[in-house]
Each structure stands twice: as structure tokens, then as C-alpha cells.
Design a protein around this motif. Structure first.
Motif, short mmCIF file in Angstrom:
data_model
loop_
_atom_site.label_atom_id
_atom_site.label_comp_id
_atom_site.label_asym_id
_atom_site.label_seq_id
_atom_site.Cartn_x
_atom_site.Cartn_y
_atom_site.Cartn_z
N MET A 195 -25.66 -10.04 -19.65
CA MET A 195 -25.32 -11.50 -20.34
C MET A 195 -26.02 -11.70 -21.47
O MET A 195 -26.00 -12.65 -22.50
CB MET A 195 -25.24 -12.48 -19.26
CG MET A 195 -24.55 -13.85 -19.62
SD MET A 195 -22.96 -13.91 -19.57
CE MET A 195 -22.56 -14.18 -17.94
N GLN A 227 -23.31 -9.90 -11.82
CA GLN A 227 -23.58 -10.48 -10.76
C GLN A 227 -24.59 -9.72 -9.68
O GLN A 227 -25.56 -10.27 -9.23
CB GLN A 227 -22.42 -10.89 -9.94
CG GLN A 227 -22.62 -11.53 -8.62
CD GLN A 227 -21.21 -11.48 -7.81
OE1 GLN A 227 -20.72 -10.68 -7.34
NE2 GLN A 227 -20.83 -12.56 -7.40
N GLU A 230 -27.93 -8.35 -12.86
CA GLU A 230 -28.83 -9.12 -13.94
C GLU A 230 -29.44 -10.34 -13.14
O GLU A 230 -28.90 -11.01 -12.36
CB GLU A 230 -27.91 -9.54 -14.91
CG GLU A 230 -28.57 -10.41 -16.19
CD GLU A 230 -27.88 -10.55 -17.42
OE1 GLU A 230 -28.45 -10.89 -18.16
OE2 GLU A 230 -26.73 -9.82 -17.22
N TYR A 233 -27.94 -14.26 -11.37
CA TYR A 233 -26.54 -14.57 -11.22
C TYR A 233 -26.16 -13.85 -9.74
O TYR A 233 -24.87 -13.91 -9.51
CB TYR A 233 -25.97 -13.52 -12.33
CG TYR A 233 -26.03 -13.92 -13.80
CD1 TYR A 233 -25.14 -15.00 -14.12
CD2 TYR A 233 -26.95 -13.93 -14.56
CE1 TYR A 233 -25.11 -15.77 -15.24
CE2 TYR A 233 -27.01 -14.29 -15.80
CZ TYR A 233 -26.09 -15.13 -16.30
OH TYR A 233 -26.13 -15.84 -17.59
N THR A 236 -23.89 -16.28 -8.37
CA THR A 236 -22.84 -17.02 -8.98
C THR A 236 -21.51 -16.49 -8.87
O THR A 236 -21.71 -15.02 -8.89
CB THR A 236 -23.20 -16.76 -10.43
OG1 THR A 236 -24.67 -17.40 -10.85
CG2 THR A 236 -22.37 -17.71 -11.43
N ILE A 241 -19.19 -16.29 -13.76
CA ILE A 241 -19.72 -15.25 -14.74
C ILE A 241 -19.09 -14.77 -15.97
O ILE A 241 -19.27 -15.10 -17.16
CB ILE A 241 -20.16 -13.91 -13.90
CG1 ILE A 241 -21.41 -14.34 -13.13
CG2 ILE A 241 -20.80 -12.97 -14.84
CD1 ILE A 241 -21.70 -13.38 -12.03
N GLU A 244 -18.64 -17.59 -18.48
CA GLU A 244 -19.99 -17.72 -19.41
C GLU A 244 -19.72 -16.47 -20.42
O GLU A 244 -20.05 -16.76 -21.35
CB GLU A 244 -21.10 -17.49 -18.65
CG GLU A 244 -22.31 -17.94 -19.56
CD GLU A 244 -23.82 -17.64 -18.73
OE1 GLU A 244 -24.57 -17.47 -19.15
OE2 GLU A 244 -23.73 -17.76 -17.49
#
Length: 458
Positions: A195, A227, A230, A233, A236, A241, A244
Motif C-alpha cells: 500500500m 493484510q 504490511e 493492516y 483491516t 484494504i 483503499e
């Protein structure tokens, strides 16, 4: 002993598959010119040629097939697909296409002018072909680590920002219509993009007015890796994800035959109103009306349902677990594969598997043929043949990665099937020194890996 997630589904319908004899397979592959693409489906036991369109659809998706509104214009199913894409991907506009390369054709035709450069995180075959046919030069700006099959580091799909800046400085931003950012990167071994890297690419491109267009074919798989790996995340949902991720793009091409869990279909997305208007004008010529784009209404309805199912965390974690199961078995046996294991396939490292065969003798192509002879498992080459020829010199493009892709269809095979694949690869590796190279006896001008034919070297 490692544990792998059980299937988050139960089997409702089955398709019978039949094992052939080795003698029969030797004849079949010879007749197919040692090209696994030219084998008949009935001649294949376990088909790992591709994950494109080979998904097993769910009961709900099959129910959606009965809801088809086959109106020529303004289909209810298109409205539902558009609504779903906006909700899960966040883009303003969607143009349906018959599959991903239809979207690539539209994007390249609309945005590229002769003399342009399209940078990307490693080429993909059809993507680069459309770009070059419209007059662009592809420039690879992936990080160097991606070209090392044995290097086990996360996010090997990342764009090297210094390479991107260097290209901007070299040719000028006006000659770069967009950056093509693949999430994940197929030919690097299904490697994801972080990301943070997406965010940084968007920030740099915004400074120069350059669009960022994703190849979003396997974007849900990429979201899973974010997820898992990183920072920030872990808690999340994949769905959030994904949303985003898409916020850092100006649009995307999508082959719905992968992460949208359908057997046919794709789309082009964008936020720019002018670009959308051009796309709707061109899609009528190549595909169909802007509200169906070469698809039946029932296929659009199934794709909308597939998008919803694809972001289920239990589904996507099992999807990745199956790839890792096969990869781990091969690694434990010493078979060289691309590391880390990616999202949609396990890639045999043909350079390391067959170091005695020169690249111009097509080691990956022969390895795929020998795997079929050994076991009835169909795979595909991803190396010098897939890379094609330099459009200016006519010489072979020579990628550093010479791979055989064992692509796992979604919701199709069990772990027992993957055991068969692993055992065949391991057995073949034991006798690797007996394998010889190939010569090409027929070569098409474009996308040669689909239909080229070969003969063994004596």
C-alpha cells in the motif's frame, strides 16, 4: 508440521476427469507441437494452465445466471454491476468488456499516441502487445529484487520510484500517458505491491499530471498480502484494504475471469469523465453497447455476485493457502520455485531446474511439456517465449526469469490434487538431467506463446 486452512465451501457438483497413459500423452504433446496451449482439455488430468475463466462459480452465482436481463441497452444487470463496482472498487465509471484484454485494448487505443512510453512493474503479454500496437514503448520499472527468483522478500511487485523518476526526466511527462501498475505481478511470480508503494507512486505521478492505471486482475489477492504483511493492516478487512488500494488509482483494467470469480467478462474503470466518454464511443466498435460490452446480462449479474464473494476473508485466505501448500511441498523437496509463493500460482524456476539447457533452447517450454508427459498435469511457459521479440531489432527478449507457471483455479481442486502435482514435479526433478531443449518450428507474429509449435532437439 504446517497447517493449512480447510476449504471454506462444500462440493455440490462434480466433473469427471480421466487419467491417460504416458504413451498417450507422449503422442498428444507431439501432435500439439510441445505447446500445452494446443492440447485438448480431454487429454489433461489436472489443468493448471491458467486461473483465467476456470473458476468454479458458487450456487448464488449460478442463481444469478437466471436473472439475466438481455436487453440490448440499459440492462438491469449492468446497473447492478456498476453499483457493485462503485461500492467495492470506488471508481465512478465502468465500461464492461468481454474480458480483460478488451479493456486493455480500449485503454491503449484511447490514451496512447505513437512515441509514448508506458512504464509498468514488469510486462504482461497482452498488456504490452496492446501498448506496442498503439505505438508505445514499454519500460519495466519494477524493483530489481523481482528479477531474482530465489530472493524471499515481501512485496517484490513494488515499483522502483527512482526508475520511474528517471524515465520522467528522460522522456518528459507529456510522453507518459499513464503508469501501468499491476496488483499482483503475474510474471514476477504473483508478487504483491505494498500500500505504501501504491501511495508513493500516486503522489509522484500527481506532481506531473500522469495517470495511474491498475491492472487489477488479481487485486483481491494483493489486498490479502497487505493484510498479512504490511504494518497497520492486520485487523483491516480485505474489502476495506481493496477500497483503499483503488483510491490511489485513476482507473483500472479488470479481467473478471480471475478475482471476480466468473468464466467470462471484464471491465475498464476510470474517474475521468472525458476518458469515459471516449471509452463509450470506442467500445461500441469493438465490444458492444456501453451497457453490455460484449457480455450477456446474466454474465454481468454473476460477476457482480463474484465481486462480493471475492472479498470474503475466509475465501481469500484459503485461496492463498492452496498456493502455499503446493509451494511448500516443492520447496521441502528441493525443487526450485519462485519465492515467496505468490497469490495465484507456484512458478517453477526453469533456469535452476534445467541449468544445462540454454535459454534460446526454451527450457521452460520443455519443462511444461515434460511435466504433462510425466503426469497429465498441464502448466504453461512464462519465459523467453512469452516475452516475445524486440519490436525494433527482432531479437528475442531475454527475461531474467524463465518460469513454468502452475496456476491454481479458484475453488476447483483439493489438496489431494495438489499432492499429485507436487509428486510429479519432484519425480521430474530427480531425472532433470535427461531433459533436452526444443527448437521453434512455427512462430506467429503476435503473442507467440499461444500457438507456436516446437520439436525436441536431437
Amino acid at each position: 508440521m504446517k497447517k493449512y486452512q480447510a476449504e471454506p465451501y462444500k462440493i455440490k457438483a462434480v466433473e469427471t476427469i480421466t487419467m491417460t497413459t504416458q504413451k498417450e500423452r507422449e503422442e498428444y504433446i507431439k501432435k500439439a507441437g510441445y505447446n500445452t496451449f494446443l492440447l485438448e482439455s480431454s487429454q489433461v488430468y489436472i489443468d493448471l494452465l491458467t486461473d483465467s475463466g476456470t473458476t468454479a462459480m458458487s450456487d448464488k452465482q449460478w442463481a444469478c445466471m437466471m436473472l439475466g436481463d438481455e436487453a440490448y441497452a440499459g440492462s438491469i444487470n449492468f446497473m447492478h454491476l456498476q453499483e457493485t463496482v462503485r461500492e467495492y472498487y470506488g471508481f465512478k465509471h465502468i465500461v464492461p468488456t468481454h474480458q480483460g484484454r478488451g479493456a486493455e485494448n480500449l485503454l491503449s487505443s484511447i490514451c496512447i499516441k505513437p512515441g509514448d512510453y508506458v512504464p509498468g512493474n514488469m510486462y504482461f503479454t497482452t498488456t504490452r502487445a496492446h501498448q506496442e500496437l498503439n505505438g508505445a514503448t514499454f519500460r519495466d520499472i519494477i524493483i530489481d529484487e523481482a528479477h531474482n527468483a530465489q530472493l524471499d522478500v515481501p512485496f517484490k511487485g513494488n515499483i522502483d520510484l527512482k526508475k520511474l523518476q528517471a524515465l520522467i526526466d528522460e522522456v518528459g511527462p507529456e510522453r507518459i500517458p499513464y503508469v501501468c501498475l499491476a496488483v499482483t505481478v503475474n510474471l514476477a511470480g504473483g508478487q504483491p505491491v505494498s500500500m505504501a508503494n501504491m501511495r508513493a507512486v500516486k503522489e509522484l505521478c500527481s506532481k506531473y499530471g500522469i495517470k495511474v492505471m491498475y491492472d487489477a486482475t488479481r487485486c483481491v489477492e494483493n489486498a490479502f498480502f497487505i493484510q498479512e504483511q504490511e504494518e497497520g493492516y492486520a485487523n483491516t478487512p480485505v474489502r476495506a484494504i481493496l477500497k483503499e488500494m483503488m483510491s490511489y488509482a485513476d482507473g483500472c483494467t479488470m479481467s473478471g475471469k480471475k478475482d471476480c470469480l466468473v468464466n467470462i467478462g471484464g471491465f475498464l474503470c476510470m474517474n475521468d469523465d472525458e476518458l469515459y466518454q471516449k471509452a463509450t464511443e470506442l467500445v461500441v466498435l469493438y465490444e458492444g453497447m456501453p451497457s453490455y460490452g460484449g457480455l450477456a446480462g446474466r454474465d454481468m449479474e454473476a460477476m457482480a455476485q463474484g465481486i462480493k464473494e471475492s472479498v470474503n476473508d475466509a475465501y481469500i485466505s484459503h485461496r492463498i493457502a492452496q498456493c502455499r501448500y503446493l509451494g511448500d511441498k516443492l520447496i521441502e523437496a528441493g525443487v526450485p520455485v519462485v519465492r515467496p509463493i505468490g497469490g495465484h500460482a507456484v512458478f517453477l524456476d526453469a533456469r535452476a531446474f534445467l541449468p544445462h539447457i540454454a535459454q534460446e533452447e526454451f527450457p521452460a517450454q520443455m519443462l511444461a511439456a515434460q511435466l504433462y508427459i510425466e503426469s497429465g498435469v498441464r502448466s504453461m511457459e512464462r519465459g523467453i517465449i512469452s516475452s516475445g521479440r524486440n519490436k525494433d531489432t527482432g531479437e528475442h527478449n531475454r527475461p531474467k526469469l524463465e518460469l513454468v507457471r502452475l496456476t491454481i483455479p479458484r475453488r476447483v481442486y483439493t489438496y489431494a490434487h495438489l499432492d499429485v502435482v507436487a509428486e510429479a514435479c519432484i519425480e521430474l526433478y530427480k531425472h532433470r538431467n535427461n531433459i533436452k531443449g526444443l527448437k521453434m518450428v512455427y512462430e506467429p507474429k503476435v503473442l507467440r506463446f499461444f500457438t507456436a509449435r516446437f520439436e525436441p532437439l536431437s
